[in-house]
Every structure is written in C-alpha cells, then in structure tokens.
Design a protein around this motif. Structure first.
Motif, PDB file in Angstrom:
ATOM      1  N   LEU A  36      -3.790  -6.977 -17.106  1.00 60.14           N
ATOM      2  CA  LEU A  36      -4.622  -5.838 -16.715  1.00 60.14           C
ATOM      3  C   LEU A  36      -3.742  -4.803 -16.037  1.00 60.14           C
ATOM      4  O   LEU A  36      -3.043  -5.095 -15.059  1.00 60.14           O
ATOM      5  N   PHE A  37      -3.763  -3.581 -16.571  1.00 55.67           N
ATOM      6  CA  PHE A  37      -2.983  -2.470 -16.033  1.00 55.67           C
ATOM      7  C   PHE A  37      -3.911  -1.436 -15.421  1.00 55.67           C
ATOM      8  O   PHE A  37      -5.042  -1.246 -15.883  1.00 55.67           O
ATOM      9  N   ALA A  38      -3.410  -0.752 -14.397  1.00 55.05           N
ATOM     10  CA  ALA A  38      -4.134   0.400 -13.870  1.00 55.05           C
ATOM     11  C   ALA A  38      -3.949   1.574 -14.815  1.00 55.05           C
ATOM     12  O   ALA A  38      -2.920   1.701 -15.480  1.00 55.05           O
ATOM     13  N   ALA A  39      -4.948   2.431 -14.877  1.00 58.84           N
ATOM     14  CA  ALA A  39      -4.785   3.671 -15.628  1.00 58.84           C
ATOM     15  C   ALA A  39      -3.797   4.555 -14.878  1.00 58.84           C
ATOM     16  O   ALA A  39      -3.786   4.605 -13.642  1.00 58.84           O
ATOM     17  N   ASP A  40      -2.943   5.232 -15.600  1.00 62.45           N
ATOM     18  CA  ASP A  40      -1.958   6.125 -14.995  1.00 62.45           C
ATOM     19  C   ASP A  40      -2.683   7.371 -14.487  1.00 62.45           C
ATOM     20  O   ASP A  40      -3.307   8.086 -15.269  1.00 62.45           O
ATOM     21  N   PRO A  41      -2.616   7.655 -13.167  1.00 62.04           N
ATOM     22  CA  PRO A  41      -3.344   8.826 -12.652  1.00 62.04           C
ATOM     23  C   PRO A  41      -2.846  10.138 -13.247  1.00 62.04           C
ATOM     24  O   PRO A  41      -3.584  11.127 -13.278  1.00 62.04           O
ATOM     25  N   ASP A  42      -1.587  10.154 -13.719  1.00 64.29           N
ATOM     26  CA  ASP A  42      -1.058  11.381 -14.326  1.00 64.29           C
ATOM     27  C   ASP A  42      -1.450  11.513 -15.794  1.00 64.29           C
ATOM     28  O   ASP A  42      -1.260  12.570 -16.398  1.00 64.29           O
ATOM     29  N   HIS A  43      -1.946  10.416 -16.386  1.00 57.56           N
ATOM     30  CA  HIS A  43      -2.356  10.438 -17.791  1.00 57.56           C
ATOM     31  C   HIS A  43      -3.706   9.711 -17.909  1.00 57.56           C
ATOM     32  O   HIS A  43      -3.774   8.624 -18.471  1.00 57.56           O
ATOM     33  N   PRO A  44      -4.753  10.285 -17.353  1.00 64.09           N
ATOM     34  CA  PRO A  44      -6.051   9.583 -17.370  1.00 64.09           C
ATOM     35  C   PRO A  44      -6.543   9.383 -18.797  1.00 64.09           C
ATOM     36  O   PRO A  44      -6.357  10.238 -19.667  1.00 64.09           O
ATOM     37  N   THR A  45      -7.143   8.227 -19.021  1.00 68.22           N
ATOM     38  CA  THR A  45      -7.716   7.942 -20.333  1.00 68.22           C
ATOM     39  C   THR A  45      -9.216   8.152 -20.356  1.00 68.22           C
ATOM     40  O   THR A  45      -9.841   8.012 -21.392  1.00 68.22           O
TER      41      THR A  45
ATOM     42  N   PRO B   5       0.098   6.740 -21.510  1.00 70.53           N
ATOM     43  CA  PRO B   5       0.801   5.688 -20.756  1.00 70.53           C
ATOM     44  C   PRO B   5      -0.117   5.047 -19.714  1.00 70.53           C
ATOM     45  O   PRO B   5      -0.995   5.707 -19.152  1.00 70.53           O
ATOM     46  N   VAL B   6       0.095   3.751 -19.471  1.00 69.01           N
ATOM     47  CA  VAL B   6      -0.684   3.060 -18.448  1.00 69.01           C
ATOM     48  C   VAL B   6       0.092   3.048 -17.146  1.00 69.01           C
ATOM     49  O   VAL B   6       1.290   3.344 -17.109  1.00 69.01           O
ATOM     50  N   GLY B   7      -0.603   2.703 -16.070  1.00 68.86           N
ATOM     51  CA  GLY B   7       0.021   2.617 -14.770  1.00 68.86           C
ATOM     52  C   GLY B   7       0.610   1.232 -14.525  1.00 68.86           C
ATOM     53  O   GLY B   7       1.003   0.526 -15.447  1.00 68.86           O
ATOM     54  N   ARG B   8       0.595   0.814 -13.257  1.00 73.47           N
ATOM     55  CA  ARG B   8       1.255  -0.437 -12.894  1.00 73.47           C
ATOM     56  C   ARG B   8       0.423  -1.656 -13.280  1.00 73.47           C
ATOM     57  O   ARG B   8      -0.799  -1.579 -13.460  1.00 73.47           O
ATOM     58  N   LEU B   9       1.091  -2.794 -13.354  1.00 76.53           N
ATOM     59  CA  LEU B   9       0.434  -4.062 -13.653  1.00 76.53           C
ATOM     60  C   LEU B   9      -0.370  -4.520 -12.441  1.00 76.53           C
ATOM     61  O   LEU B   9       0.134  -4.528 -11.308  1.00 76.53           O
ATOM     62  N   LEU B  10      -1.616  -4.918 -12.657  1.00 81.91           N
ATOM     63  CA  LEU B  10      -2.494  -5.366 -11.583  1.00 81.91           C
ATOM     64  C   LEU B  10      -2.701  -6.877 -11.585  1.00 81.91           C
ATOM     65  O   LEU B  10      -2.761  -7.492 -10.518  1.00 81.91           O
ATOM     66  N   ALA B  11      -2.836  -7.483 -12.772  1.00 78.65           N
ATOM     67  CA  ALA B  11      -3.168  -8.908 -12.814  1.00 78.65           C
ATOM     68  C   ALA B  11      -2.719  -9.502 -14.139  1.00 78.65           C
ATOM     69  O   ALA B  11      -2.706  -8.826 -15.174  1.00 78.65           O
ATOM     70  N   VAL B  12      -2.334 -10.795 -14.068  1.00 79.72           N
ATOM     71  CA  VAL B  12      -2.004 -11.580 -15.253  1.00 79.72           C
ATOM     72  C   VAL B  12      -2.763 -12.897 -15.139  1.00 79.72           C
ATOM     73  O   VAL B  12      -2.709 -13.552 -14.095  1.00 79.72           O
TER      74      VAL B  12
END
Length: 457
Positions: free
Chosen positions: A304-313, A281-288
């Motif tokens: 552009l989404f932030a990487a989810d800190p609980d599910h690092p890629t 899963p990805v984190g929050r939306l950062l930019a469109v």
C-alpha cells in the motif's frame, strides 16, 4: 490396453450426451481466407498425418479446497473428471466431458496446469495429457452433481493427499505436478508425469511465488479515503465475496503486478486503470502484508502506497456518495446524474466520456490484472470495467469516511487500510503478516516503546 485416465474404451465412448443433457451446438468458425490462402494439398496432408491422442482432466475444488475424484464404470480405479478430446478444442473437449460425467453443471475452465507427453510405449500411441483447473459455483457438494451412471459409479471431494492416494501411479504423478503448478504461477511440462529438464533461467522463472498486489491510499485530509468499485463478473479467487457484494463491493484503487513491474510502478498503473485516469507517481510505502493462500489459491504480497501529494490521482473536492446506497454509489447513472470520475474532470454516463478530447490510455493492460482477484484466481477486483465507458455506466469511485471504509473492504484489504492510515499519520511503515502487525516494527511495537522512540501518542 487399459484406457487412458478419464477415457472410456473406444466401444463405450458416448457419441451423444446422456439423456437429459442438451447437446452443445458446435458452430464451426469459417477460415479467414484473406489471412492465408487455402492449400488443398496441405489440408490433405495434415488430415492424414499421424498425430498423438489428446486427453484432458480437471482439478475441481470445493470451498474447503478438497479435490473432486471420480470412479469410472469403464475401468478399475479412481480418476479425475475428464476424458479424451474428439475433433474439437482442448477446452471444448474438457467441458463436454464434464457435462457427460457430472451433468449440466455451470463449469468454467481455468488455467492450464500441466502438459504431459506420454510416449507411445505406454498405451501403444503417443498421448498428450493436459490438466486444467475448472471452477464450479461455491459452495458445492457431491449431492449438487448429477452423476451420469453410464459414466461414473461414484464421486468424492477429498483432501489432496487422500485424492492422490486413490489415483493410479501414472496419473498420480501428473496430478501432483499439476497441483504444484496450481500453487505457483507456471504450467508443469512433463514427460510421462515427470518434469522435463529446463534451462536454469527458465527453471527460476517457473518457481512458485506469491502474487504481488499494489494499491494506493488517497486520503483527502478530511477523514475520507477513496475506494473504487470491484469487478462484477464473478467471485474473486480469494473467496472473500467482494465481487459478489451489491454493486460489486468496494476495494482500494490498485491491482496485481505484471512480472516486469516494481510495486510502485504497478501501483501507479493499476490505480490509474481502476480510476480511469492517467498514471501518476505514487508516494511513500505505507504497509506491506503477506496474505496467506486460500485453499487452491495463491499467497499474496500486498503493498500500500500513499498518493503523491504533488501528483494527486483523485480530486478530494469530489462529492462523496453514500456507499450504502446501491442506487447512489453503484446504480446506473442517468444522463442528468452522470458521476464525475475523480481526477479526470470528465463525466461518465450511459453514453460514455464526453467529447472527442478524451484520449484512450496507452498503458498496456496486464494479463495478470484480468485474472487475479487477488485468487487470486484471480480477476482484478479493481478493474476499470466497473464504470468504464461501454460498461455498466455505474459510478467508478467514491469518497468514504475512513472510520467506515475498513468495514466495506474485503477481509484481506481492511487491515492494510487500517494500518496504512496509521503509518501515514506516524511517518512509519507497517509490516503485516495475515493482517497482523509483526513485533519489532513500528506498527507492532507496544505503545510504551513507541512513545519512548519519540512517536506521538
């Protein structure tokens, strides 16, 4: 009867390529008898069955987006490059006609833009006319073409309106519909150059729309971001040259969406495919960002989404590789220097993944992902082939200092990264248009207004 668009009269059709152009070997593919038993009666029936004639035309653009039109010697009026199909495939016939008219150019057939059913009343026989995009290496001018004088009097690259104005009315309608399809994501279905009525649900599905691209921002907390190697099979359709950079260039992990994906799901899938990991899963939306279309290409909506800190890629402890060194970041790895693929714990060297425990991903691959770059004509600029097992064996991903990363990205991705990093720090979402922050958004507001709203300086 006037010959069909791009078609010589029967007596003037060259049966062999013009002098100096090598004949294209045609190796028939033997039928698969295990799939379907041979039926001699059916084969004879099909061989004698009346069938419509088939014609193929090409929309060829130069780097300025102008369209190539040609002046055939066998009829009056201008035309698109192309002609009649012999006993061959449609694309085979198209490329053959291009070689016969324009010389031995390295042409590549693109997508099908229009299919036009021309009734028998027009030419005395039913005709199926197809229009394809065809790509030539850019930049290209008329001087780069070797016009075959027994086929063409002249050729010219013209703006769309001027090109359409030179074409006969019937071909003009067909070409205009093809250009409209090129700006969208559909294939025009025509009857004598006019749109075929469709069910409303299908009409909605064929409406022109921007392509959607989604990427993930992995930031390690130490001022580094994760970039992946772009595809190396040719320039992308946006013409930004990322795929032609040494080693394929660098891009954000991501790719184009399929029609059934949300941006967040598409970002997770495409980033995982680019990195060779399993989707997370990805984190929050950062930019469109709304990226304008290049000539002959598609507009793009980039998320552009932030990487989810609980599910690092990606693993931030992965050593950074110097992105300026082709032998480091992008060179082929030897058995003793196989690069760890971030987030997987496995090594990819010339022999591929280590150990049988590496299971192939079950995630479906998007057709759009293989085509959009993003025009996308395109190829995915973040395709897994860059470092995938069985591919080049090169390093797939690299950590880069954030202050340097934007300079390494394609022009359309650099603003997305810069404003995405700022949005990550401020807890905001950047709304961009062509890479420029829009007034009224946190990214586009003046510094004083941001401070007044409690935004840190």
């Amino acid at each position: 009867m006037q010959p069909v668009s791009g078609t010589p009269a029967a007596s003037t059709v060259p049966r062999t390529p013009p002098s100096g152009i090598p004949a294209v070997p045609r190796t028939p593919v033997p039928p698969d008898r295990t799939e379907e038993p041979y039926d001699a009666d059916l084969a004879g029936y099909l061989a004698a069955h009346p069938a419509p004639a088939a014609a193929v035309d090409a929309v060829i653009r130069d780097e300025r987006g102008r369209i190539l039109v040609v002046d055939p010697v066998y009829k009056d009026g201008w035309d698109l490059p192309g002609g009649m199909v012999d006993d061959e495939g449609l694309v085979d016939g198209l490329l053959r006609e291009i070689r016969e008219e324009l010389g031995p150019v390295p042409a590549r057939a693109g997508r099908l833009l229009a299919v036009d059913d021309v009734p028998a009343a027009v030419y005395g026989r039913a005709l199926v006319a197809c229009v394809y995009t065809v790509r030539l290496p850019l930049p290209v001018t008329v001087d780069d073409l070797v016009l075959q004088r027994d086929e063409l009097r002249a050729a010219a690259f013209l703006p769309e309106e001027a090109a359409l104005a030179r074409l006969p009315r019937r071909l003009r309608r067909r070409t205009a519909a093809a250009l409209e399809a090129e700006r969208g994501a559909h294939t025009a279905q025509l009857h004598d150059g006019r749109p075929v009525p469709l069910d409303p649900r299908d009409r909605w599905a064929l409406l022109p729309s921007p392509a959607v691209y989604a990427a993930v921002l992995n930031e390690d907390g130490r001022g580094r971001v994760l970039l992946v190697r772009a595809g190396t099979d040719g320039p992308d359709e946006r013409g930004d040259g990322a795929a032609e950079a040494p080693g394929g260039g660098l891009v954000l992990p991501g790719g184009p969406l399929t029609a059934a994906e949300t941006p967040a799901r598409g970002a997770a899938r495409a980033a995982a495919r680019a990195l060779g990991t399993r989707p997370a899963p990805v984190g929050r939306l950062l930019a469109v960002d709304g990226v304008p279309a290049p000539p002959g290409g598609r507009a793009l909506t980039a998320h552009l989404f932030a990487a989810d800190p609980d599910h690092p890629t990606a693993d931030p402890d992965q050593p950074a590789t110097d992105p300026g060194s082709a032998s480091g970041a992008f060179g082929s790895t030897g058995a003793d220097e196989a690069a760890t693929v971030p987030g997987t714990g496995r090594k990819d060297g010339p022999e591929g993944p280590e150990g049988p425990e590496d299971e192939p991903s079950t995630e479906p691959r998007s057709d759009a992902e293989a085509e959009v770059g993003p025009d996308a004509e395109p190829r995915s600029t973040a395709g897994p082939e860059a470092g995938a097992p069985g591919g080049s064996g090169a390093v797939r991903a690299v950590w880069v200092e954030a202050r340097e990363a934007a300079a390494l990205l394609p022009d359309w991705q650099a603003p997305l990264l810069r404003h995405g990093l700022r949005a990550l720090a401020l807890g905001t979402v950047a709304q961009l248009e062509g890479g420029v922050p829009q007034p009224g958004t946190a990214a586009g507001a003046p510094p004083r207004a941001q401070r007044g709203a409690g935004t840190p300086e």
